[in-house]
Scaffold this active site. Structure first.
Site, PDB file in Angstrom:
ATOM      1  N   GLN A  55       0.803  -1.156   0.070  1.00 55.24           N
ATOM      2  CA  GLN A  55       0.063  -0.056  -0.007  1.00 55.24           C
ATOM      3  C   GLN A  55       0.771   1.198   0.066  1.00 55.24           C
ATOM      4  O   GLN A  55       0.407   2.112  -0.536  1.00 55.24           O
ATOM      5  CB  GLN A  55      -0.988   0.133   1.310  1.00 55.24           C
ATOM      6  CG  GLN A  55      -2.208  -0.870   1.099  1.00 55.24           C
ATOM      7  CD  GLN A  55      -3.191  -0.190   0.007  1.00 55.24           C
ATOM      8  OE1 GLN A  55      -3.145   0.716  -0.191  1.00 55.24           O
ATOM      9  NE2 GLN A  55      -4.005  -1.242  -0.457  1.00 55.24           N
ATOM     10  N   ASP A  90       1.412  -6.839   8.222  1.00 56.93           N
ATOM     11  CA  ASP A  90       0.798  -7.172   9.603  1.00 56.93           C
ATOM     12  C   ASP A  90       1.820  -7.922  10.759  1.00 56.93           C
ATOM     13  O   ASP A  90       2.074  -7.392  11.688  1.00 56.93           O
ATOM     14  CB  ASP A  90      -0.292  -8.333   9.726  1.00 56.93           C
ATOM     15  CG  ASP A  90      -1.350  -7.812   8.852  1.00 56.93           C
ATOM     16  OD1 ASP A  90      -1.887  -6.343   8.996  1.00 56.93           O
ATOM     17  OD2 ASP A  90      -2.099  -8.568   8.304  1.00 56.93           O
ATOM     18  N   GLN A 118       4.436  -4.932  11.095  1.00 55.90           N
ATOM     19  CA  GLN A 118       3.856  -4.220  12.180  1.00 55.90           C
ATOM     20  C   GLN A 118       4.415  -4.486  13.896  1.00 55.90           C
ATOM     21  O   GLN A 118       4.475  -3.893  14.556  1.00 55.90           O
ATOM     22  CB  GLN A 118       2.310  -3.736  11.988  1.00 55.90           C
ATOM     23  CG  GLN A 118       1.978  -3.016  10.800  1.00 55.90           C
ATOM     24  CD  GLN A 118       0.606  -2.640  10.593  1.00 55.90           C
ATOM     25  OE1 GLN A 118      -0.151  -2.950  11.738  1.00 55.90           O
ATOM     26  NE2 GLN A 118      -0.054  -2.298   9.435  1.00 55.90           N
ATOM     27  N   HIS A 157      -5.328  -1.449   7.399  1.00 54.69           N
ATOM     28  CA  HIS A 157      -6.077  -2.772   7.911  1.00 54.69           C
ATOM     29  C   HIS A 157      -6.017  -2.895   9.176  1.00 54.69           C
ATOM     30  O   HIS A 157      -5.295  -2.487  10.172  1.00 54.69           O
ATOM     31  CB  HIS A 157      -4.944  -3.852   7.547  1.00 54.69           C
ATOM     32  CG  HIS A 157      -5.409  -5.072   7.460  1.00 54.69           C
ATOM     33  ND1 HIS A 157      -6.616  -5.435   7.448  1.00 54.69           N
ATOM     34  CD2 HIS A 157      -4.577  -6.549   7.518  1.00 54.69           C
ATOM     35  CE1 HIS A 157      -6.977  -6.731   7.420  1.00 54.69           C
ATOM     36  NE2 HIS A 157      -5.787  -7.425   7.555  1.00 54.69           N
ATOM     37  N   ASP A 180     -12.357  -8.040   5.457  1.00 54.33           N
ATOM     38  CA  ASP A 180     -11.000  -8.326   4.672  1.00 54.33           C
ATOM     39  C   ASP A 180     -10.440  -9.479   4.384  1.00 54.33           C
ATOM     40  O   ASP A 180     -10.229 -10.101   3.494  1.00 54.33           O
ATOM     41  CB  ASP A 180     -10.090  -7.227   4.941  1.00 54.33           C
ATOM     42  CG  ASP A 180      -9.043  -6.884   4.081  1.00 54.33           C
ATOM     43  OD1 ASP A 180      -9.129  -6.623   3.277  1.00 54.33           O
ATOM     44  OD2 ASP A 180      -7.694  -7.595   4.594  1.00 54.33           O
ATOM     45  N   GLU A 189     -10.505 -11.927   1.222  1.00 53.99           N
ATOM     46  CA  GLU A 189      -9.177 -12.402   0.594  1.00 53.99           C
ATOM     47  C   GLU A 189      -9.107 -13.879   0.500  1.00 53.99           C
ATOM     48  O   GLU A 189      -8.529 -14.196  -0.710  1.00 53.99           O
ATOM     49  CB  GLU A 189      -7.874 -11.833   1.533  1.00 53.99           C
ATOM     50  CG  GLU A 189      -7.713 -10.359   1.260  1.00 53.99           C
ATOM     51  CD  GLU A 189      -6.891 -10.125   2.411  1.00 53.99           C
ATOM     52  OE1 GLU A 189      -6.444  -8.711   2.359  1.00 53.99           O
ATOM     53  OE2 GLU A 189      -6.516 -10.544   3.240  1.00 53.99           O
ATOM     54  N   GLU A 241     -11.525 -20.074 -21.943  1.00 54.10           N
ATOM     55  CA  GLU A 241     -13.060 -20.064 -21.363  1.00 54.10           C
ATOM     56  C   GLU A 241     -13.125 -20.178 -19.875  1.00 54.10           C
ATOM     57  O   GLU A 241     -14.098 -19.904 -19.462  1.00 54.10           O
ATOM     58  CB  GLU A 241     -13.406 -21.764 -21.763  1.00 54.10           C
ATOM     59  CG  GLU A 241     -13.676 -21.844 -23.316  1.00 54.10           C
ATOM     60  CD  GLU A 241     -14.817 -21.041 -23.702  1.00 54.10           C
ATOM     61  OE1 GLU A 241     -15.587 -20.268 -22.996  1.00 54.10           O
ATOM     62  OE2 GLU A 241     -15.028 -20.739 -24.891  1.00 54.10           O
ATOM     63  N   GLU A 247     -11.562 -15.018 -20.855  1.00 52.45           N
ATOM     64  CA  GLU A 247     -12.951 -14.450 -21.262  1.00 52.45           C
ATOM     65  C   GLU A 247     -13.663 -13.664 -19.960  1.00 52.45           C
ATOM     66  O   GLU A 247     -14.252 -12.653 -20.241  1.00 52.45           O
ATOM     67  CB  GLU A 247     -13.998 -15.393 -21.633  1.00 52.45           C
ATOM     68  CG  GLU A 247     -15.367 -14.914 -22.185  1.00 52.45           C
ATOM     69  CD  GLU A 247     -16.301 -16.042 -22.980  1.00 52.45           C
ATOM     70  OE1 GLU A 247     -17.421 -15.619 -23.448  1.00 52.45           O
ATOM     71  OE2 GLU A 247     -15.888 -16.957 -23.063  1.00 52.45           O
ATOM     72  N   SER A 270     -25.146 -14.169 -24.966  1.00 51.89           N
ATOM     73  CA  SER A 270     -26.068 -14.763 -25.759  1.00 51.89           C
ATOM     74  C   SER A 270     -27.203 -15.597 -24.802  1.00 51.89           C
ATOM     75  O   SER A 270     -27.201 -15.650 -23.519  1.00 51.89           O
ATOM     76  CB  SER A 270     -25.286 -16.093 -26.409  1.00 51.89           C
ATOM     77  OG  SER A 270     -25.042 -17.256 -25.754  1.00 51.89           O
TER      78      SER A 270
END
Length: 347
Positions: free
Chosen positions: A41, A100, A103, A124, A208, A212, A244, A248, A270
């Site tokens: 971040q 985390d 910290q 967080h 969160d 995740e 597939e 897509e 479709s």
């Protein structure tokens, strides 16, 4: 705050119109924002704040990869880039953006510099919510706030540069100065949020961790792998199976969902695809909801937090993580994906 109707539920949100950047700059005009942690971040938030006109400095260990990355991003040693302790001393708002586990390790150092009236900012709710496990208990005379962008720092920066925004939640755990609310909203606007919605540290971390492990990362990889394997086992080529299963979805359908919602995406496929999707989404929901209920109960009980602390604090964590990521990277599905991405038309 604006009242917005979300499918029949009214919530209070903060938009850029009611709290413009000029107001955010005025609110924080006497603040020095110290970014501690320049990994996931940190870069996006720091650069967005700087580009928006706030006074920002970065604190990193000199000589490491993240120090070099900060220099490459334009932070100047001795002017806007400092050793962690010096940045902590200079900063009036400490944006604590380490992992985390990081910290927990750095907390004794950070706590020494949390003098009265400073602000401790998280993206967080982990460290505060699980304080019995992390030991992160701020002094009572500082503001403790949270702005959690709903996406990676890379996406936050990319959308900012496109003139867009990534939505963020915000929370106030401790309002020692009486100004925490203005500060947290100003910071949320400053980092480039599209709009801000209010939560608390506990709800942020439980949603969160569930997200995740669920639809955002864990579940989507599991579903990708299951469908890809079934297609391959029935004779489809890697290219066909990957297109597939993943291509897509990510290149065609999810942009349509982001634009106008799932119903609009269905309406633009479709009639055969519509019929199949409408027939099969409920069986998939019934099959997976028990897994999500189990996941949420594990998060709520603190078991997922403990697993993260235990594994991420081990000295060989990075080596084990790389081995697990290598397993994904070298799987046939994602090897096929690498080739498909190379074959996409170049701009």
């Amino acid at each position: 705050m604006a009242q917005i109707n979300f499918g029949g539920v009214v919530e209070n949100v903060v938009t850029r119109e009611e709290f413009p950047l000029a107001k955010a700059l005025e609110t924080l005009k006497n603040e020095t924002i110290a970014i501690i942690g320049y990994g996931v971040q940190g870069p996006g938030q720091a650069l967005n704040l700087k580009d928006n006109g706030f006074k920002v400095i970065v604190g990193q260990r000199k000589g490491g990869k993240t120090w070099d990355k900060a220099v490459a991003d334009g932070w100047v040693p001795g002017e806007t880039l400092f050793e962690i302790e010096e940045a902590l001393e200079k900063g009036t708002i400490i944006q604590y953006l380490l992992s985390d586990a990081g910290q927990i390790e750095l907390w004794p150092t950070v706590k020494k510099y949390l003098t009265p009236s400073k602000t401790l900012y998280f993206s967080h709710g982990f460290g505060i919510t699980y304080k019995e496990k992390t030991g992160i208990i701020p002094p009572a005379d500082v503001d403790v706030i949270l702005v959690a962008p709903k996406g990676s720092g890379t996406s936050l920066r990319r959308l900012f540069l496109e003139g867009k925004g990534l939505n963020s939640s915000f929370a106030i755990e401790q309002d020692a100065t009486g100004k925490a609310r203005e500060k947290v909203i100003a910071l949320g606007i400053g980092v480039g949020s599209g709009y801000l919605f209010e939560t608390n540290f506990y709800k942020e971390v439980t949603s969160d961790l569930t997200g995740e492990r669920g639809t955002l990362m864990g579940a989507i990889q599991g579903i990708f792998a299951a469908q890809y394997e079934v297609l391959r086992e029935n004779g489809h080529t890697p290219s066909e199976a990957f297109n597939e299963t993943v291509e897509e979805l990510t290149q065609s359908l999810m942009p349509l969902v982001a634009e106008n919602g799932m119903d609009w995406m269905y309406a633009n496929c479709s009639t055969t695809a519509q019929r199949g999707a409408l027939d099969w989404w409920k069986p998939f929901k019934e099959a997976t909801k028990p897994v999500f209920e189990k996941l949420y109960s594990e998060v709520k009980a603190g078991n997922e937090a403990q697993k993260s602390i235990d594994s991420n604090s081990k000295p060989d964590y990075r080596e084990k993580l790389e081995a697990e990521l290598k397993e994904l990277r070298e799987s046939e599905m994602w090897q096929a994906g690498a080739t498909v991405r190379q074959l996409r038309p170049k701009k």
